[in-house]
Each structure stands twice: as C-alpha cells, then as structure tokens.
Design an enzyme around this catalytic site. Structure first.
Site, short mmCIF file in Angstrom:
data_model
loop_
_atom_site.label_atom_id
_atom_site.label_comp_id
_atom_site.label_asym_id
_atom_site.label_seq_id
_atom_site.Cartn_x
_atom_site.Cartn_y
_atom_site.Cartn_z
CG ASN B 398 -1.93 1.11 1.23
OD1 ASN B 398 -1.82 2.04 0.45
ND2 ASN B 398 -2.90 1.05 2.11
CG ASP B 399 1.55 3.14 3.70
OD1 ASP B 399 0.42 3.48 3.28
OD2 ASP B 399 1.79 2.90 4.89
CB VAL B 400 5.96 0.65 -0.92
CG1 VAL B 400 6.51 0.40 0.47
CG2 VAL B 400 5.16 -0.56 -1.40
CB THR B 401 1.97 1.57 -4.56
OG1 THR B 401 0.82 1.52 -3.70
CG2 THR B 401 2.62 0.20 -4.59
CG ASN B 402 -0.06 7.04 -0.98
OD1 ASN B 402 -0.42 7.83 -1.86
ND2 ASN B 402 -0.62 6.97 0.21
#
Lengths: 98, 474
Positions: B398-402
C-alpha cells in the site's frame, strides 16, 4: 591494560570499516540471510561463556555461563541452518554456468 | 608462565584464522552464487574458535591445576543445539520474528557473561575502571536488546498488539530511564564498592528495551530489527573489550556495522531519521485522521477481467507487500508468474526496500516460491521502467505505491521514495476492502483512471486469475 585498550580500539575501528565496506556491497536481495548469518557469527560470544562454565570460578558464574552457552549455541545452530535454507532457495532463471 | 603464553599465542592464532573466515563469510554473501560458500566459511571459523577455546581451557587447566568442567560445557552446547535446530527450521513467513528472537538470545548471552564477569571481579580482585566502563556498555546495550527484541518478536508474532502504544511524555520517560542507567554506570565505575547498584542498572536497561519498542508499529519493524541487530553486535564488541578477546571485537563490529547499514537503508527508504523512527510512533499520528471523507468512486474488476488484461499485456510488474506474506499468496503468485511467462509475457517483481517486516523479506518469500532471483528488481532499477509497463499488479502493498508521497506535502509519508506504479498503463490492486492500510493513510492511486481494484483475499484472487488464464489458454 592501557595497550590492550588501544589494541582493542584499533581492531574495533578496522573491523568496523571492513564491515562497512563489505556489507555495503551486499545485494538487497540477500539482506534477510545477511541478518541471519551475522546473528550466527555474533554468537561467537559463546567462547566467553564456555570459559565461564569450564573454569567454574563461582556457582553464579557457572549457572549464568551455562545459560549463556545455551542461548548462543541456539543462535549459532539456528542461524546457520536458516541462512543455508534461505540461500538454497535463491535460483536464477538463467542456467547455472559450469 | 612461559608455557601459558605459548598456549595464548596458539589460541590467538586460531582466533585470527576465525576472524579472517568471518570476514570472508560476509564478503561471499554479496551475491547469490557465492553466498553458500560464505556459510561454510562462517561455520569453519565457528568450529575452530569453539574447539580452540576448549583446547585452551584444557591446557590452562593442566598448568594451573584446576579441574575443567567439560560435562556442563557439552550439556549446554547440546541443549543449545536442540533449541537451535527447530529455530532454524521455522517457516519462511516466520523469519522476521525468528530474527528478532535470535537478537534477544545473542544479547541474553552477552548480558549474562557480563554479569558473571562483574560478580567474579567484584568478589575477587576488583575491576579496573576501563574494564568496568565497557562492562557497563555491554550489559546496558545487551539488556535493552534482550527485552526490545522480545517485544519486537511478540509484535511480529502478533502475541502483542501491533499498533504503536503511545502516551504523553513517552520520550521524556524513555530518555530519563536511559540517563539514570548511564548515571548508575558512571557511579559504578567511579565507586567500585557499590555492587547493590548493579542489578538496578541492568533492571533499568531491561525496562528501557520494553519502553523503546512499545511505541513502534508494524510498518517500522524493518528499521527496528536492523537497529536491534546493531545493538546486539555492539554489545558483543563491548564484551570483547571486557574479555580482551579480539575475535569477539571483530565479530561484534561486523554485526554492529551490518545492522547499522541496514537501519540507514531502511530509514532512507521511509524518508525518516533514526530518531524519528524511535520517537515518532508513526502509525498512531497518521491514524488520527479518520477516513471520514466521502466515498470516492473506484473501478473494480473480476478475476476474469483481470486475467484478460494480463493476457493481453507484454510487460507486467508485480509489486508484493506484507499483505502477500500474510495471505501466504507467494506460491500462487509464482504460478501466475509461470503462466504469464509461458505466454511470452515479461514479468518482473518490484521490491521496495521496506516491503514486508524486515530487510529483504519479500525476496526470501518469493525465492522460497521458486521465483528466479534475477526477476526481483530493486526500486531504483525498476522505477524508470514503469512508463513502458502495461500492467502493474499490486499484491498486499500500500504505502510503498502511494503517489501522495511525491505530491501531497500534507501526507504523513511525503518524501518517502515510492514505486512509480501510477505511470504504468494499467494498475491493478488486490486488496481486501477499501479500508486504509496499517498506517491508516489514504492512497490516491486507488481512485485514478487507470486503476482497477481487485477486491478479495490475495491468495484466492491470484489463484482465480491463474485458473482463468489456464482455462482460456486451452
């Protein structure tokens, strides 16, 4: 004691630099096995514990030494086994050269 | 005395060889083809050092005419081996907690040896100031690593709550504890005749370890594990100074620098400083902004549709995250990889440095599932290729693609390097629901035009895609 301290600091500094240079080049692919092998190597502290157990200088030192040997040995054995298992899994899609 | 120094030269030589072998072990760890040689080198070094130590004890025992307790040495080595074997055979998904546990064990050994040395010295000829100061470093670092690592292992194993636990004045309490421990250490060095203070110092170090890890959330585990790795190494190096054992100093320095480098890499990958990881309690702050915004429309797709889009692609990038590990989906992901590769589609994996719960976590899981390692790409290697990518398939990340990390200055993760998945033609995200992830940060990627949400369990969904691909193929 004084020279031993300086000798020790030299060794510590040089080993720190070597560690830094060597570990910097390790592929992020292998960071997990790196952590498990450094853990196993770090358990070399077992030698200090073995001396405590062997020399049996006081009952307290003896018991603490035995517990310390157990803890460190489990790290050595477990660390090497799991690192080996992990590294065996890393296969390339290109056929191995040989 | 001359013969004793003879045996000391001998053991010194053995330790020298072992040190060389340890350095080679790490040197060979730099790439998969030579890495297993590194293990062998480490093992030989270890056996030499242990064998040499026991031999040295035997020689000293003869010369000083003391009985050496071989029985208990062997019993302890045996019990340790019996505990170590199952710890070496845990499932790959349990590796982060196993690693945390082994940091605790290593530090436990160091703390116990330090304590034994302290009482032997205090009840014997006394401890010189220098030795006492490194001994205090040894047990403070060792003590906090023991409890800190146990807390980390508990959080990773989910016996303890993964959410950060914070309270007002937490940083002050932590710093005060550490300061008290250091003050006692200084006092112990200056006033050797106060042994009743020693257990208090160790106790505070143990409490400090707990307090240090309590406020840290699951997403910050890669940094914390690396940091504890570093502390464990440094405490072993301090023990080397106490015992005047250069092999220990070297092994401790290697472990310490390894943990340090990994923590720096992890902190950079999250665009945060060490102190921020330790004192920030990241997840808690972010979660305080509740997802009360109106529901924005998202596009979703079925496994059939997803399979159709994948089959029509020529370049696919899979982005795995901790969710893939939780769902145990890595083997299904490899089946998907096989099935797409058979159709001539180029499939690669984009691995963010902090994906998962420890450094390199995703690589190990995918390697376990037989994905070839040359398909696993680092963030910097693959980020330039996203514009030429037909489909990015995000599984449990999630966060690593935000993309908000690049554009939205108000985002708690602003500035964190992320994978540029939004540049690919189509983005597919496998996710259980629209609930925000662990850190509670909304991901604008999900509302973009090119994004399709694939709602469901990662393992089941990937498995359905694989079935669809197989069905349409025949």
């Amino acid at each position: 004691m004084g020279t031993a301290l300086i000798d020790g600091l030299f060794v510590f500094m040089l080993a720190g630099f070597i560690g830094f240079e060597v570990i910097k080049r390790i592929s992020p692919l292998l960071h997990t096995p790196l952590m498990s092998i450094t853990n196993a190597l770090d358990a070399i502290a077992v030698v200090g514990a073995i001396v405590l157990v062997g020399r049996h200088e006081s009952p307290l030192a003896h018991v603490l030494g035995i517990l310390a040997v157990i803890a460190a040995t489990s790290n050595i054995v477990g660390g090497f086994i799991i690192t080996d298992r992990m590294l065996k899994m890393f296969k390339s899609s290109r056929p191995a050269k040989s | 005395m001359i013969t004793i120094s003879g045996s000391q030269v001998f053991i010194g030589f053995i330790y020298l060889v072992a040190s060389g072998l340890f350095i080679l072990a790490l040197r060979w760890m730099n790439a998969p083809p030579t890495a297993r040689r590194g293990i062998l080198s480490g093992e030989i070094g270890m056996v030499l050092a242990i064998g040499g130590t026991i031999l040295q004890l035997a020689i000293e025992g003869k010369l000083e005419n003391i009985a050496i307790d071989y029985v208990w040495i062997l019993v302890a080595l045996g019990i340790g081996t019996a505990i170590g074997i199952p710890l070496g055979l845990v499932q790959m998904t349990a590796v982060p907690q196993r690693t945390a546990l082994s940091h605790a064990f290593g530090a436990f050994c160091v703390t116990l040896v330090g304590t034994a040395e302290y009482y032997l010295g205090v009840n014997g000829s006394g401890i010189p100031p220098f030795k006492m100061s490194v001994l205090c470093c040894e047990v403070i670092l060792g003590g906090l690593t023991v409890t800190g690592s146990l807390m980390a292992a508990g959080k990773l194993q989910e016996v303890l709550p993964q959410r950060p636990i914070t309270y007002k004045g937490q940083n002050f309490v932590n710093l005060a504890l550490l300061a008290i421990a250091i003050i006692i250490a200084v006092y112990l060095v200056l006033r050797p005749g106060t042994p009743h203070l020693y257990p208090i110092m160790v106790g505070i170090a143990l409490v400090f370890g707990v307090m240090l890890v309590i406020p840290i959330g699951g997403a910050d585990m890669p940094t914390v594990i690396s940091l504890l790795n570093s502390y464990a190494g440094l405490s072993a190096a301090a023990m080397g100074f106490v015992l005047n054992n250069k092999l220990l100093i070297i092994a401790g320095a290697l472990d310490g620098s390894s943990g340090f480098i990994l923590s720096v890499i992890m902190s950079k990958a999250m665009n945060r400083s060490f102190t921020n990881v330790l004192f920030g309690a990241f997840g808690q702050v972010a979660a305080s902004a509740p997802g009360a915004q109106e529901a924005r429309p998202v596009k979703s797709a079925s496994p059939e549709e997803a399979a159709g889009i994948l089959a029509a692609a020529s370049k696919v990038v899979v982005v795995p995250g901790y969710g893939m590990a939780v769902a145990q989906a890595q083997h299904k992901v490899r089946e998907l990889y096989d099935s797409l590769t058979k159709r001539g589609i180029d499939v690669r994996f984009a691995i963010h440095p902090v994906a998962g719960r420890m450094p390199g976590h995703m690589n190990v899981l995918l390697a376990e599932a037989d994905v070839p390692y040359d398909r696993l790409m680092e963030m910097d290697e693959i980020n330039g290729d996203f514009p030429q990518t037909d489909v990015s398939l995000i599984i449990g990340a999630n966060d690593v693609t935000n993309p908000a990390a690049k554009t939205d200055k108000s985002s708690p993760i602003y500035g964190m390097p992320v994978l540029d998945v939004e540049k690919s033609h189509t983005v597919m995200v496998i996710k259980r629901s629209m609930n925000p992830g662990f850190a509670g940060i909304d991901n604008p990627l999900y509302y973009m035009d090119q994004t399709l949400m694939l709602f469901g369990d990662a393992k089941a969904f990937v498995s359905n895609i694989v079935k669809e691909l197989a069905g349409s193929h025949s």
